[in-house]
Write a protein that holds these residues in place. Sequence first.
Motif, PDB file in Angstrom:
ATOM      1  N   ARG A  29       8.925  36.693 -22.952  1.00 45.88           N
ATOM      2  CA  ARG A  29       8.706  35.265 -22.810  1.00 45.88           C
ATOM      3  C   ARG A  29       7.549  34.889 -23.706  1.00 45.88           C
ATOM      4  NH1 ARG A  29      12.492  32.459 -21.324  1.00 45.88           N
ATOM      5  NH2 ARG A  29      11.331  30.957 -20.115  1.00 45.88           N
ATOM      6  N   TYR A  30       7.690  33.767 -24.292  1.00 48.61           N
ATOM      7  CA  TYR A  30       6.654  33.308 -25.202  1.00 48.61           C
ATOM      8  C   TYR A  30       5.370  32.958 -24.449  1.00 48.61           C
ATOM      9  CZ  TYR A  30       3.999  29.562 -27.119  1.00 48.61           C
ATOM     10  OH  TYR A  30       2.971  28.760 -27.489  1.00 48.61           O
ATOM     11  N   ARG A  31       4.276  33.411 -24.931  1.00 47.43           N
ATOM     12  CA  ARG A  31       2.972  32.920 -24.484  1.00 47.43           C
ATOM     13  C   ARG A  31       2.159  32.606 -25.732  1.00 47.43           C
ATOM     14  NH1 ARG A  31       4.991  32.118 -20.666  1.00 47.43           N
ATOM     15  NH2 ARG A  31       4.630  32.739 -18.528  1.00 47.43           N
ATOM     16  N   SER A  83       3.484  20.912 -29.269  1.00 49.33           N
ATOM     17  CA  SER A  83       4.445  19.810 -29.372  1.00 49.33           C
ATOM     18  C   SER A  83       3.734  18.475 -29.170  1.00 49.33           C
ATOM     19  CB  SER A  83       5.535  19.963 -28.325  1.00 49.33           C
ATOM     20  OG  SER A  83       6.093  21.229 -28.425  1.00 49.33           O
ATOM     21  N   VAL A 672      11.003  27.868 -16.298  1.00 42.18           N
ATOM     22  CA  VAL A 672       9.987  28.899 -16.064  1.00 42.18           C
ATOM     23  C   VAL A 672       9.402  28.649 -14.679  1.00 42.18           C
ATOM     24  CG1 VAL A 672       7.707  29.682 -16.766  1.00 42.18           C
ATOM     25  CG2 VAL A 672       9.444  29.229 -18.478  1.00 42.18           C
ATOM     26  N   VAL A 675       5.140  27.543 -11.349  1.00 46.62           N
ATOM     27  CA  VAL A 675       4.456  26.584 -12.217  1.00 46.62           C
ATOM     28  C   VAL A 675       3.015  26.401 -11.746  1.00 46.62           C
ATOM     29  CG1 VAL A 675       4.611  24.278 -13.220  1.00 46.62           C
ATOM     30  CG2 VAL A 675       6.659  25.379 -12.336  1.00 46.62           C
ATOM     31  N   LEU A 676       2.124  26.298 -12.702  1.00 48.46           N
ATOM     32  CA  LEU A 676       0.723  26.007 -12.368  1.00 48.46           C
ATOM     33  C   LEU A 676       0.593  24.494 -12.207  1.00 48.46           C
ATOM     34  CD1 LEU A 676      -0.910  28.401 -14.956  1.00 48.46           C
ATOM     35  CD2 LEU A 676      -0.826  28.714 -12.483  1.00 48.46           C
ATOM     36  N   LYS A 695      -3.190  28.754 -21.737  1.00 49.23           N
ATOM     37  CA  LYS A 695      -3.100  27.911 -22.943  1.00 49.23           C
ATOM     38  C   LYS A 695      -2.043  26.822 -22.770  1.00 49.23           C
ATOM     39  CE  LYS A 695      -6.150  30.067 -25.283  1.00 49.23           C
ATOM     40  NZ  LYS A 695      -7.425  29.385 -25.541  1.00 49.23           N
ATOM     41  N   PRO A 700       1.959  19.809 -14.014  1.00 47.69           N
ATOM     42  CA  PRO A 700       2.460  18.790 -13.081  1.00 47.69           C
ATOM     43  C   PRO A 700       1.389  18.457 -12.053  1.00 47.69           C
ATOM     44  CG  PRO A 700       4.023  20.596 -13.324  1.00 47.69           C
ATOM     45  CD  PRO A 700       2.757  21.041 -13.979  1.00 47.69           C
ATOM     46  N   HIS A 812       7.054  18.074 -22.022  1.00 51.61           N
ATOM     47  CA  HIS A 812       7.203  18.849 -20.791  1.00 51.61           C
ATOM     48  C   HIS A 812       8.272  18.215 -19.918  1.00 51.61           C
ATOM     49  CE1 HIS A 812       2.893  19.429 -21.925  1.00 51.61           C
ATOM     50  NE2 HIS A 812       3.308  20.678 -21.841  1.00 51.61           N
ATOM     51  N   PHE A 825       9.530  24.594 -14.753  1.00 54.62           N
ATOM     52  CA  PHE A 825       8.951  23.830 -15.853  1.00 54.62           C
ATOM     53  C   PHE A 825       9.703  24.178 -17.125  1.00 54.62           C
ATOM     54  CE2 PHE A 825       4.765  22.486 -17.942  1.00 54.62           C
ATOM     55  CZ  PHE A 825       4.878  21.185 -17.480  1.00 54.62           C
ATOM     56  N   ARG A 828       9.500  22.861 -24.992  1.00 45.82           N
ATOM     57  CA  ARG A 828      10.334  22.967 -26.198  1.00 45.82           C
ATOM     58  C   ARG A 828      10.784  24.399 -26.447  1.00 45.82           C
ATOM     59  NH1 ARG A 828      10.647  20.441 -31.419  1.00 45.82           N
ATOM     60  NH2 ARG A 828      10.133  18.607 -30.243  1.00 45.82           N
ATOM     61  N   ASP A 830      11.221  26.782 -24.409  1.00 44.24           N
ATOM     62  CA  ASP A 830      12.207  27.271 -23.433  1.00 44.24           C
ATOM     63  C   ASP A 830      13.609  26.802 -23.788  1.00 44.24           C
ATOM     64  OD1 ASP A 830      10.172  28.368 -21.804  1.00 44.24           O
ATOM     65  OD2 ASP A 830       9.779  26.389 -20.954  1.00 44.24           O
TER      66      ASP A 830
HETATM   67  P1  ATP Z   1       3.852  23.089 -26.452  1.00 42.82           P
HETATM   68  O1  ATP Z   1       3.316  24.423 -26.880  1.00 42.82           O
HETATM   69  O2  ATP Z   1       5.300  22.913 -26.796  1.00 42.82           O
HETATM   70  O3  ATP Z   1       2.984  21.968 -26.841  1.00 42.82           O
HETATM   71  P2  ATP Z   1       2.869  23.740 -23.911  1.00 42.82           P
HETATM   72  O4  ATP Z   1       1.709  24.209 -24.696  1.00 42.82           O
HETATM   73  O5  ATP Z   1       2.624  22.918 -22.724  1.00 42.82           O
HETATM   74  O6  ATP Z   1       3.879  23.029 -24.869  1.00 42.82           O
HETATM   75  P3  ATP Z   1       3.484  26.323 -23.806  1.00 42.82           P
HETATM   76  O7  ATP Z   1       2.136  26.743 -23.446  1.00 42.82           O
HETATM   77  O8  ATP Z   1       3.930  26.404 -25.207  1.00 42.82           O
HETATM   78  O9  ATP Z   1       3.714  24.894 -23.378  1.00 42.82           O
HETATM   79  O10 ATP Z   1       4.523  27.059 -22.873  1.00 42.82           O
HETATM   80  C1  ATP Z   1       4.656  28.434 -22.952  1.00 42.82           C
HETATM   81  C2  ATP Z   1       5.427  28.861 -21.752  1.00 42.82           C
HETATM   82  O11 ATP Z   1       4.663  28.610 -20.628  1.00 42.82           O
HETATM   83  C3  ATP Z   1       6.746  28.122 -21.598  1.00 42.82           C
HETATM   84  O12 ATP Z   1       7.726  29.016 -21.173  1.00 42.82           O
HETATM   85  C4  ATP Z   1       6.444  27.105 -20.540  1.00 42.82           C
HETATM   86  O13 ATP Z   1       7.550  26.793 -19.748  1.00 42.82           O
HETATM   87  C5  ATP Z   1       5.385  27.803 -19.734  1.00 42.82           C
HETATM   88  N1  ATP Z   1       4.485  26.824 -19.145  1.00 42.82           N
HETATM   89  C6  ATP Z   1       3.968  25.740 -19.717  1.00 42.82           C
HETATM   90  N2  ATP Z   1       3.185  25.077 -18.879  1.00 42.82           N
HETATM   91  C7  ATP Z   1       3.201  25.754 -17.721  1.00 42.82           C
HETATM   92  C8  ATP Z   1       2.604  25.567 -16.441  1.00 42.82           C
HETATM   93  N3  ATP Z   1       1.815  24.526 -16.197  1.00 42.82           N
HETATM   94  N4  ATP Z   1       2.868  26.477 -15.482  1.00 42.82           N
HETATM   95  C9  ATP Z   1       3.654  27.504 -15.728  1.00 42.82           C
HETATM   96  N5  ATP Z   1       4.263  27.744 -16.903  1.00 42.82           N
HETATM   97  C10 ATP Z   1       4.047  26.882 -17.880  1.00 42.82           C
END
Ligand code: ATP
Length: 849
Positions: A29-31, A83, A672, A675-676, A695, A700, A812, A825, A828, A830
């Motif tokens: 999974r992407y982080r 994004s 995913v 969710v935090l 990051k 939400p 989101h 959650f 993009r 995902d």
């Molecule tokens: P972007 O990078 O597109 O601007 P973002 O930074 O909010 O959006 P990412 O951090 O890129 O989201 O998300 C990485 C992964 O973490 C995704 O799989 C996403 O669904 C998940 N994710 C994002 N926000 C949360 C959260 N608040 N709680 C849990 N998982 C999250």
Amino acid sequence: MTANHDSSNGTHPFRMKRLEETEVEEGVRYRPAPQSPPDSVSNETTESAETTGFFARGRDYESAYINHHYSKAERELLGTYESLDYLPPHSQAYKNWLRKQPARLDWDRWVMMGMIGFIVGIIGFLIHQCIDVISDFKWDRAEELIQDDEIMKAWGFVLIYSLGFVLLASLPVVYLRPSATGSGIPELIGYLNGTMVGKIFNVKTLVVKIWSCICAVGSGMPVGPEGPMIHIGSLVGAGLSQFKSDTLGFKLPYFTRFRNSEDRRNFISAGAAAGVASAFGAPVGGLLFSMEEVSSFWNLKLSWMTFFCCIISTFTTDLFDSAFSGFQYTGYFGMFSAEKNIMFQVRKGLDVNLWLFIPTVILGIIGGLLGALFVFINLKLARLRRLVMRKLAKIWKQNIAKWIEPCIIMIIFATLTVFLPALFSCSPFTCYLQGEKVSPDTYSPNCLTTPTEIEPEPTVSIYNCEPGVKFKNETSQWSNASYSELATLMFVTGEEAISHLFSRETHLEFNYPSLLTMLVVYYPLSCWTAGTAMSTGLVVPMLLIGALYGRIIGLIMVSIFGVQTEENPYWAWMDPGALALIGSASFFGGVSRLTMSLSVIMMEITNDIQFLLPIMVAIVVSKWVGDFFTHPIYHALLEFKCIPFLDHEPIIYDEHNKAVNLELHYARDAMVSPVLVLHTRETVHKLASLLRDTKHGGFPIVKSDENGDRRFLGLITRTELCVLLKQEDLFEAVEEPSDDAPELTPLEYQELIVDKIPIGMEDVLDELCNNEQNQNLYLNLAPYYNQSASCVHENFSLHRTYIIYRTMGLRHLTVVDRHNQVVGFLTRKDLMGFQLEETMARLDLQNQD
Ligand code: ATP
């Protein structure tokens, strides 16, 4: 883009190959990597992926129906991109600010569009004039030297002159603004799709882009200025509409309401369209190009405004062009002559015949095949370049290699240009007087190269042949008037070469040897040049290559069936110049896969509406053929540069090589979880720790009830939290919210949330986390979270979830259950095709277990 991929359920022949070749990491999974937003795709951040060596292994040719599967390093790079939300957060503070805004009609939007069109038009005019001056001087001087039998001197002159301009083009790009590399179109497409690509809309990028484009095209490299003009247009749109510049450090109090993502993106789309309109003199083509290729969000009102912007842009460029030629005043100000304003004015209209569609389809197939090959080689070279640069970086300065590369190409190209024509024999000059072909001894200065033209065609190059326009003595005699076919194509700018190739009723102006030689030289060199550290575009090479093989097909037909024009007008369409035009459209289509916009652009640049139908047929056929082998060039480059992009439709295959219908899947399949989430009132310490330790870009907002259920209320972004945490005045020592809780005024909110992206937050967050007192200080998030944040039910169709996410330009998307509790959650990354395919594969495995 590949807007309309065929989503049929059939098995794709390339699919099996992809599954065999690609390493799919189960469960990865992407982080996001802890890096700052990338400064355009071509520079520093890409190196993090390069060092892992994945680019060398990555696949670089895939049918347009297949998702690119990213390697681990590529995913890391992908993760560094953030994004953008298309619409502003609909919070209480935003609504308060909105209420204070005066009611306006849209006149200021039209004014802004007009201003963007005008500035882009002026820039387009200046760029073209500069390029003409630089290149005309070079070729005139070089030809003079060659005619004086000083070929080595000519070579030395061309080499030094061209290399000088190549260095001027590449050094600023390498050392000042890597984000000005290439055409900038993939980055622009990515940005308008909703991905933040750093520094592509910066005033320094604009200056370097203009400068580099002028020098690169003027130097004679096999490139064109049209691609950069599109980026330049969007830069003007992005900068002018905001009436502020962080780089120049000013912010004017005008047009402040355009300082939001939606308006900015609309002006960028319009600017890009104006760039096309100015570069090609094609206002409708510009509008369609922006709609079909560049923009992800479009509506009718934007069409009208963009159309207006394109009109102003073309009008401005044409008006100034009418008065100046090479910066010399011509005396014809306001005279919109076809000769000047139509890029490749076709002088002789021909009737289209049903038979023409046979070579048209053949040209379409060739265009698709050669176009796909062009994309394939382009990506291969791009990957090789990264590999070589990485190796060189260990023993040498990598930046040096970046500007040496275009110099090497220039040396090869200039050497071939000067010496190759000498290997070919001269061709006799044809002279028509009053429509009649005359014998060499009656040639006169009024010679025309075709029977029907009114003015001489662009003059052919004499090179070292006998001059065809000089009087030998008082009796006006001509002797052995001849010219060099290859020099006629090489001793000019790309645009002039295309004009020659499009010329009609000049069947024998170019023969097989010169056309084939030019094709063999130009095709690989233009492909190689495309990714070098200069601001260059591919449009001229695409048109030129297509015109070359189109003319070859025309010559083959003339060789088989003979020149038919004089005997029978029924066969007049069998003209190498006419087929060159169709060839150009087919190759442009085969590389870019543009359809409507390309058809209109081809018509607007040639003024040949009669050929619209064959042009459209060739374009559609080349798109079908090209799509079967590779992605369109800009789409392929988006993947190569790892810019997250969501296409109009998700196209997913399962591991059994069958197209997956996402209507049969649910949002919960891709979400995913867990969710935090945050509550409307949180301790400063908790917020700071959350931001420091994750990051994620958004959280939400929920409300917990007495049963401990967390009902979804809205969403707050990381940026907003960062800005609020910097406002110590907002911290409260009481847990329960009070009526007189401190709040940002609407103006402060606008200034802080909309305008500013917090920098240097790491230190602030560390400080807040280390301070024990912050455990008892609270921040009220109620006025600032987005109350209109979208959410879908967990059983919502996955296909529709994707469409909602894509069409509304979301960043989101929260997934809730039937009690409105947050269960998942989506972002993009995902929803990207490769990610959905992996998710589906994992689901299949789980189902089997
Ligand atoms: P972007 O990078 O597109 O601007 P973002 O930074 O909010 O959006 P990412 O951090 O890129 O989201 O998300 C990485 C992964 O973490 C995704 O799989 C996403 O669904 C998940 N994710 C994002 N926000 C949360 C959260 N608040 N709680 C849990 N998982 C999250």
